[in-house]
Scaffold this motif. Structure first.
Motif, mmCIF file in Angstrom:
data_model
loop_
_atom_site.group_PDB
_atom_site.id
_atom_site.type_symbol
_atom_site.label_atom_id
_atom_site.label_comp_id
_atom_site.label_asym_id
_atom_site.label_seq_id
_atom_site.Cartn_x
_atom_site.Cartn_y
_atom_site.Cartn_z
ATOM 1 N N ILE A 144 1.413 -1.100 -0.496
ATOM 2 C CA ILE A 144 -0.129 0.097 0.221
ATOM 3 C C ILE A 144 0.776 1.378 0.304
ATOM 4 C CG2 ILE A 144 -1.925 1.485 1.008
ATOM 5 C CD1 ILE A 144 -2.858 -1.232 2.734
ATOM 6 N N LEU A 145 0.406 2.417 -0.779
ATOM 7 C CA LEU A 145 1.644 3.655 -0.761
ATOM 8 C C LEU A 145 0.510 4.288 -2.122
ATOM 9 C CD1 LEU A 145 2.185 2.249 -4.606
ATOM 10 C CD2 LEU A 145 3.706 1.198 -3.231
ATOM 11 N N GLY A 146 2.092 5.356 -2.062
ATOM 12 C CA GLY A 146 1.557 6.801 -2.235
ATOM 13 C C GLY A 146 1.466 7.064 -4.301
ATOM 14 N N GLY A 147 2.518 6.535 -4.655
ATOM 15 C CA GLY A 147 2.630 6.654 -6.008
ATOM 16 C C GLY A 147 3.355 5.626 -5.939
ATOM 17 N N ILE A 148 3.733 5.222 -7.381
ATOM 18 C CA ILE A 148 4.756 3.975 -7.668
ATOM 19 C C ILE A 148 4.347 3.696 -9.133
ATOM 20 C CG2 ILE A 148 2.959 2.671 -7.929
ATOM 21 C CD1 ILE A 148 5.185 0.807 -6.986
ATOM 22 N N GLY A 149 5.648 3.439 -9.731
ATOM 23 C CA GLY A 149 6.092 3.380 -11.351
ATOM 24 C C GLY A 149 5.138 2.900 -12.085
ATOM 25 N N PRO A 150 4.336 2.679 -13.320
ATOM 26 C CA PRO A 150 4.214 1.419 -13.886
ATOM 27 C C PRO A 150 5.235 0.184 -14.189
ATOM 28 C CG PRO A 150 4.819 3.318 -15.680
ATOM 29 C CD PRO A 150 5.233 3.878 -14.663
ATOM 30 N N ARG A 151 6.506 0.665 -14.193
ATOM 31 C CA ARG A 151 7.858 -0.803 -13.919
ATOM 32 C C ARG A 151 7.891 -1.235 -12.680
ATOM 33 N NH1 ARG A 151 12.976 1.051 -17.259
ATOM 34 N NH2 ARG A 151 12.482 2.730 -14.932
ATOM 35 N N TYR B 31 5.258 -10.217 -8.993
ATOM 36 C CA TYR B 31 6.340 -11.845 -7.297
ATOM 37 C C TYR B 31 4.548 -12.388 -6.967
ATOM 38 C CZ TYR B 31 10.728 -11.468 -7.766
ATOM 39 O OH TYR B 31 12.612 -11.572 -8.182
ATOM 40 N N GLY B 32 3.472 -11.872 -7.450
ATOM 41 C CA GLY B 32 2.041 -11.713 -6.757
ATOM 42 C C GLY B 32 1.568 -11.403 -6.170
ATOM 43 N N ILE B 33 2.223 -10.121 -5.337
ATOM 44 C CA ILE B 33 1.935 -8.822 -4.680
ATOM 45 C C ILE B 33 1.049 -7.878 -5.428
ATOM 46 C CG2 ILE B 33 2.659 -6.723 -3.130
ATOM 47 C CD1 ILE B 33 5.551 -8.033 -3.820
ATOM 48 N N ARG B 34 -0.484 -7.682 -4.792
ATOM 49 C CA ARG B 34 -1.106 -7.022 -5.182
ATOM 50 C C ARG B 34 -1.058 -5.347 -4.489
ATOM 51 N NH1 ARG B 34 -6.718 -6.047 -2.002
ATOM 52 N NH2 ARG B 34 -7.911 -4.528 -3.955
ATOM 53 N N VAL B 35 -0.954 -4.300 -5.691
ATOM 54 C CA VAL B 35 -0.865 -2.901 -5.323
ATOM 55 C C VAL B 35 -1.507 -2.098 -5.154
ATOM 56 C CG1 VAL B 35 0.955 -1.051 -6.304
ATOM 57 C CG2 VAL B 35 1.711 -3.330 -6.192
ATOM 58 N N LEU B 36 -1.509 -0.908 -4.016
ATOM 59 C CA LEU B 36 -2.503 -0.296 -4.211
ATOM 60 C C LEU B 36 -1.940 1.129 -3.468
ATOM 61 C CD1 LEU B 36 -4.102 -2.940 -2.442
ATOM 62 C CD2 LEU B 36 -5.945 -1.262 -1.740
ATOM 63 N N THR B 37 -2.392 1.917 -4.650
ATOM 64 C CA THR B 37 -2.132 3.326 -4.771
ATOM 65 C C THR B 37 -3.066 4.513 -4.525
ATOM 66 O OG1 THR B 37 -2.924 3.717 -7.194
ATOM 67 C CG2 THR B 37 -0.282 2.631 -6.390
ATOM 68 N N GLY B 38 -2.445 5.560 -4.368
ATOM 69 C CA GLY B 38 -2.739 6.689 -3.261
ATOM 70 C C GLY B 38 -2.972 6.961 -1.957
ATOM 71 N N ASP C 198 -12.062 -0.562 4.006
ATOM 72 C CA ASP C 198 -12.503 0.921 3.336
ATOM 73 C C ASP C 198 -11.209 1.862 2.798
ATOM 74 O OD1 ASP C 198 -14.680 0.720 5.375
ATOM 75 O OD2 ASP C 198 -13.320 1.580 6.653
ATOM 76 N N LEU C 199 -10.313 1.119 2.053
ATOM 77 C CA LEU C 199 -8.842 1.443 1.517
ATOM 78 C C LEU C 199 -9.051 0.785 -0.319
ATOM 79 C CD1 LEU C 199 -6.373 3.368 1.584
ATOM 80 C CD2 LEU C 199 -5.265 1.547 1.893
ATOM 81 N N VAL C 200 -9.604 2.490 -0.359
ATOM 82 C CA VAL C 200 -9.640 2.055 -2.533
ATOM 83 C C VAL C 200 -8.427 2.499 -3.343
ATOM 84 C CG1 VAL C 200 -10.694 2.367 -4.141
ATOM 85 C CG2 VAL C 200 -12.058 2.113 -2.383
ATOM 86 N N SER C 201 -8.062 1.750 -4.357
ATOM 87 C CA SER C 201 -6.802 1.885 -5.030
ATOM 88 C C SER C 201 -7.161 3.201 -5.541
ATOM 89 C CB SER C 201 -6.015 0.319 -5.598
ATOM 90 O OG SER C 201 -4.677 0.795 -5.790
ATOM 91 N N ARG C 202 -6.400 4.448 -6.123
ATOM 92 C CA ARG C 202 -7.230 5.634 -6.286
ATOM 93 C C ARG C 202 -6.003 5.410 -8.018
ATOM 94 N NH1 ARG C 202 -5.647 9.599 -2.605
ATOM 95 N NH2 ARG C 202 -4.822 10.869 -4.081
#
Length: 119
Positions: free
Chosen positions: A63-70, A78-85, A101-105
């Motif tokens: 779970i993080l703020g922002g991240i690059g597409p690569r 690696y099978g890790i789900r990524v939530l942004t925003g 209650d957390l939705v990826s943006r």
């Protein structure tokens, strides 16, 4: 469930690639069962290395703020789900995720010279 968040002064660091520390929470429902802080300073911008580290630590969601597409692609391989925003205190964000209650943006960063993110 094991989740990881980039942290800076107890808050979600908004730049995945610049994060020097991540906190890994083992959750039991909404309760934090275990907390581990991992230094990733030597792995900054090493997407494969970070993905492998999280996989070896048993992390299933990042779970993080922002991240690059690569970086997203490397983590997903690696099978890790990524939530942004995400923003705010890491414990508060972890509990919000556990409650559902957390939705990826879909906040993706442009890794140009200024490392700006498209929020």
């Amino acid at each position: 469930m094991r989740i990881a968040l980039p942290t800076e002064n107890g808050r979600v660091n908004q730049h995945f690639g610049r994060s020097r520390e991540f906190v890994i929470f083992e959750m039991d429902g909404e309760q934090i069962r275990n907390r581990e802080t991992v230094s990733t300073a030597s792995l900054q911008h090493n997407h494969e290395g970070l993905a492998e580290l999280f996989k070896n630590k048993g992390v299933d969601t990042l779970i993080l703020g922002g991240i690059g597409p690569r970086a997203v692609e490397a983590l997903q391989q690696y099978g890790i789900r990524v939530l942004t925003g995400a923003s705010g205190g890491v414990e508060e964000v972890a509990r919000a995720y556990a409650r559902g209650d957390l939705v990826s943006r879909d906040v993706l960063c442009d890794h140009g010279h200024d490392h700006s993110c498209n929020h």
